[in-house]
Design an enzyme around this catalytic site. Structure first.
Site, PDB file in Angstrom:
ATOM      1  N   SER A 126     -16.555   4.325  -2.470  1.00  0.00           N
ATOM      2  CA  SER A 126     -16.966   3.490  -1.838  1.00  0.00           C
ATOM      3  C   SER A 126     -16.596   4.565  -0.586  1.00  0.00           C
ATOM      4  O   SER A 126     -15.313   4.023   0.078  1.00  0.00           O
ATOM      5  CB  SER A 126     -15.540   2.638  -1.843  1.00  0.00           C
ATOM      6  OG  SER A 126     -16.057   1.901  -3.655  1.00  0.00           O
ATOM      7  N   GLY A 149     -22.628   6.043  -2.664  1.00  0.00           N
ATOM      8  CA  GLY A 149     -23.495   5.000  -3.326  1.00  0.00           C
ATOM      9  C   GLY A 149     -23.693   4.292  -2.185  1.00  0.00           C
ATOM     10  O   GLY A 149     -24.806   4.233  -1.601  1.00  0.00           O
ATOM     11  N   GLY A 150     -23.361   3.320  -2.357  1.00  0.00           N
ATOM     12  CA  GLY A 150     -22.939   1.825  -1.762  1.00  0.00           C
ATOM     13  C   GLY A 150     -23.676   2.272   0.017  1.00  0.00           C
ATOM     14  O   GLY A 150     -24.732   1.532   0.086  1.00  0.00           O
ATOM     15  N   GLU A 192     -15.436  11.912  -8.498  1.00  0.00           N
ATOM     16  CA  GLU A 192     -15.589  10.572  -7.973  1.00  0.00           C
ATOM     17  C   GLU A 192     -14.192   9.206  -9.067  1.00  0.00           C
ATOM     18  O   GLU A 192     -14.820   9.508 -10.798  1.00  0.00           O
ATOM     19  CB  GLU A 192     -16.604   9.758  -8.805  1.00  0.00           C
ATOM     20  CG  GLU A 192     -17.897  10.609  -7.709  1.00  0.00           C
ATOM     21  CD  GLU A 192     -18.957   9.988  -7.899  1.00  0.00           C
ATOM     22  OE1 GLU A 192     -19.669   9.604  -6.340  1.00  0.00           O
ATOM     23  OE2 GLU A 192     -20.038   9.813  -9.202  1.00  0.00           O
ATOM     24  N   GLU A 231     -21.806   6.080 -14.412  1.00  0.00           N
ATOM     25  CA  GLU A 231     -22.815   5.354 -14.675  1.00  0.00           C
ATOM     26  C   GLU A 231     -23.115   5.608 -15.971  1.00  0.00           C
ATOM     27  O   GLU A 231     -23.315   4.938 -17.054  1.00  0.00           O
ATOM     28  CB  GLU A 231     -23.530   4.232 -13.545  1.00  0.00           C
ATOM     29  CG  GLU A 231     -22.381   4.367 -13.392  1.00  0.00           C
ATOM     30  CD  GLU A 231     -22.924   3.400 -11.098  1.00  0.00           C
ATOM     31  OE1 GLU A 231     -24.081   3.909 -10.793  1.00  0.00           O
ATOM     32  OE2 GLU A 231     -22.312   3.672 -10.065  1.00  0.00           O
ATOM     33  N   GLY A 248     -17.955   2.172  -6.285  1.00  0.00           N
ATOM     34  CA  GLY A 248     -19.117   0.659  -6.361  1.00  0.00           C
ATOM     35  C   GLY A 248     -17.669  -0.566  -6.026  1.00  0.00           C
ATOM     36  O   GLY A 248     -17.956  -1.396  -6.401  1.00  0.00           O
ATOM     37  N   ASN A 269     -26.291   8.916  -2.882  1.00  0.00           N
ATOM     38  CA  ASN A 269     -27.359   8.529  -4.915  1.00  0.00           C
ATOM     39  C   ASN A 269     -27.486   6.686  -4.085  1.00  0.00           C
ATOM     40  O   ASN A 269     -26.769   5.979  -4.625  1.00  0.00           O
ATOM     41  CB  ASN A 269     -26.188   8.573  -5.734  1.00  0.00           C
ATOM     42  CG  ASN A 269     -26.392   8.346  -7.520  1.00  0.00           C
ATOM     43  OD1 ASN A 269     -27.769   7.626  -7.441  1.00  0.00           O
ATOM     44  ND2 ASN A 269     -25.149   7.737  -7.694  1.00  0.00           N
ATOM     45  N   TRP A 270     -28.899   6.385  -4.200  1.00  0.00           N
ATOM     46  CA  TRP A 270     -29.461   5.261  -4.168  1.00  0.00           C
ATOM     47  C   TRP A 270     -29.617   4.188  -5.442  1.00  0.00           C
ATOM     48  O   TRP A 270     -29.883   3.117  -5.620  1.00  0.00           O
ATOM     49  CB  TRP A 270     -31.135   5.912  -3.870  1.00  0.00           C
ATOM     50  CG  TRP A 270     -30.941   5.938  -2.842  1.00  0.00           C
ATOM     51  CD1 TRP A 270     -30.300   6.921  -2.434  1.00  0.00           C
ATOM     52  CD2 TRP A 270     -32.810   6.135  -1.976  1.00  0.00           C
ATOM     53  NE1 TRP A 270     -31.027   7.662  -0.652  1.00  0.00           N
ATOM     54  CE2 TRP A 270     -32.203   6.928  -0.544  1.00  0.00           C
ATOM     55  CE3 TRP A 270     -33.656   5.129  -2.051  1.00  0.00           C
ATOM     56  CZ2 TRP A 270     -33.238   7.090   0.056  1.00  0.00           C
ATOM     57  CZ3 TRP A 270     -34.647   5.525  -1.416  1.00  0.00           C
ATOM     58  CH2 TRP A 270     -34.473   6.666   0.399  1.00  0.00           C
ATOM     59  N   LYS A 271     -28.686   5.126  -6.805  1.00  0.00           N
ATOM     60  CA  LYS A 271     -28.816   4.291  -7.824  1.00  0.00           C
ATOM     61  C   LYS A 271     -30.074   3.594  -8.778  1.00  0.00           C
ATOM     62  O   LYS A 271     -30.921   4.184  -7.755  1.00  0.00           O
ATOM     63  CB  LYS A 271     -27.981   3.364  -7.484  1.00  0.00           C
ATOM     64  CG  LYS A 271     -26.369   3.837  -7.485  1.00  0.00           C
ATOM     65  CD  LYS A 271     -25.410   2.889  -7.905  1.00  0.00           C
ATOM     66  CE  LYS A 271     -23.844   3.944  -7.216  1.00  0.00           C
ATOM     67  NZ  LYS A 271     -22.844   3.501  -7.866  1.00  0.00           N
ATOM     68  N   HIS A 324     -22.778  11.706 -13.645  1.00  0.00           N
ATOM     69  CA  HIS A 324     -22.639  10.214 -13.427  1.00  0.00           C
ATOM     70  C   HIS A 324     -21.552   8.923 -14.011  1.00  0.00           C
ATOM     71  O   HIS A 324     -21.651   9.367 -15.126  1.00  0.00           O
ATOM     72  CB  HIS A 324     -23.475   9.377 -12.479  1.00  0.00           C
ATOM     73  CG  HIS A 324     -22.919   8.722 -11.304  1.00  0.00           C
ATOM     74  ND1 HIS A 324     -22.254   7.141 -11.514  1.00  0.00           N
ATOM     75  CD2 HIS A 324     -22.794   8.424 -10.399  1.00  0.00           C
ATOM     76  CE1 HIS A 324     -21.502   7.226 -10.297  1.00  0.00           C
ATOM     77  NE2 HIS A 324     -21.996   7.753  -9.615  1.00  0.00           N
TER      78      HIS A 324
END
Ligand code: PEP
Length: 251
Positions: free
Chosen positions: A214, A235-236, A168, A98, A174, A9-11, A96
């Protein structure tokens, strides 16, 4: 045997140039590896077409990070499932945390989105997870059950053949705070058992349940080694080709 799937997930990171660079890097890094896991990348909307072109000669699949639940209309700023299909998307992340917390998406909206995605043959990566407060209050399983039942309401087993569920925990996204493999496995097992009760044992045993929060090369092996963890939503660590592929290599 369920195939493990690692989704990135590149956000809201990477413009078109960044997309060209990251996908080229991913292709280079994976070229001499024989990966067992399936890979999905989910860049921002504006880069999906570029990504689709670059992925044509690879086994990497393309996903979007969100979608609206209507096909077209006066919905300023929204993107429809038909638009995603037209640029080569096969998957879409829905629900998600977010989207839930920053943009106020609730279970009912997510349910509509899942239904619309399925109607248009987009494969949903349906995210669920508890907040830190909910975990500390001891209501994790209740929250997971509510999100799962509301999100999938009105959908039969036949329609959910391509569903991926991503567990998640919100407190791990994150934050660098990863769930222990035991904490993650406990919830994944609960999800699979609940799905078996809602649908069937056979369906539950084939369902891909990813862990997200994470995930990094350093913790991936233990997490992905758990019986009910079938991959990761990353993500990151997916923003660097090396770490994204290292996570896939442990599968
Ligand atoms: C995510 O965005 O779904 C996620 C899990 O992010 P991170 O890996 O950075 O925690």
């Amino acid at each position: 045997m369920r195939k493990k799937i690692i989704a990135g997930n590149w956000k809201m990171y990477n413009d078109v140039n960044g997309t060209v660079n990251l996908i080229s890097e991913i292709k280079k890094v994976m070229s001499d590896k024989n990966l067992n896991a399936g890979l999905i990348v989910c860049p921002p909307f504006t880069n999906l077409e570029t990504a689709s072109e670059l992925l044509k000669d690879t086994s990497i699949k393309l996903g979007a990070q969100n979608m609206y639940f209507e096909e077209s209309g006066a919905f300023t700023g929204e993107i429809s499932p038909l638009m995603l299909k037209s640029v080569g998307c096969e998957f879409v992340i829905l629900g998600h945390s977010e989207r839930r917390t920053i943009f106020g998406e609730g279970d009912q909206v997510i349910n509509k989105k899942i239904k619309t995605a399925i109607k248009h043959a987009l494969k949903p990566i349906f995210c669920i997870g508890e907040t830190l407060d909910e975990r500390e209050k001891g209501v994790t399983f209740k929250v997971i059950e509510t999100q799962l039942k509301n999100g999938l309401e009105g959908l039969g087993e036949g329609e959910l053949a391509n569903l991926i569920v991503a567990y998640e925990p919100v407190w791990a996204i994150g934050t660098g705070k990863v769930a222990t493999p035991e904490q993650a496995q406990e919830v994944h097992k609960f999800i699979r058992e609940l799905i078996a009760k809602m649908y069937s044992q056979n369906f539950a045993s084939q369902l891909i349940i990813q862990y997200g929060g994470s995930v990094k090369p350093e913790n991936a092996k233990e997490l992905l080694g758990q019986a009910d963890i079938d991959g990761a939503l990353v993500g990151g660590a997916c923003l660097k080709a090396e770490s994204f592929i290292k996570i896939a290599e442990v599968c």
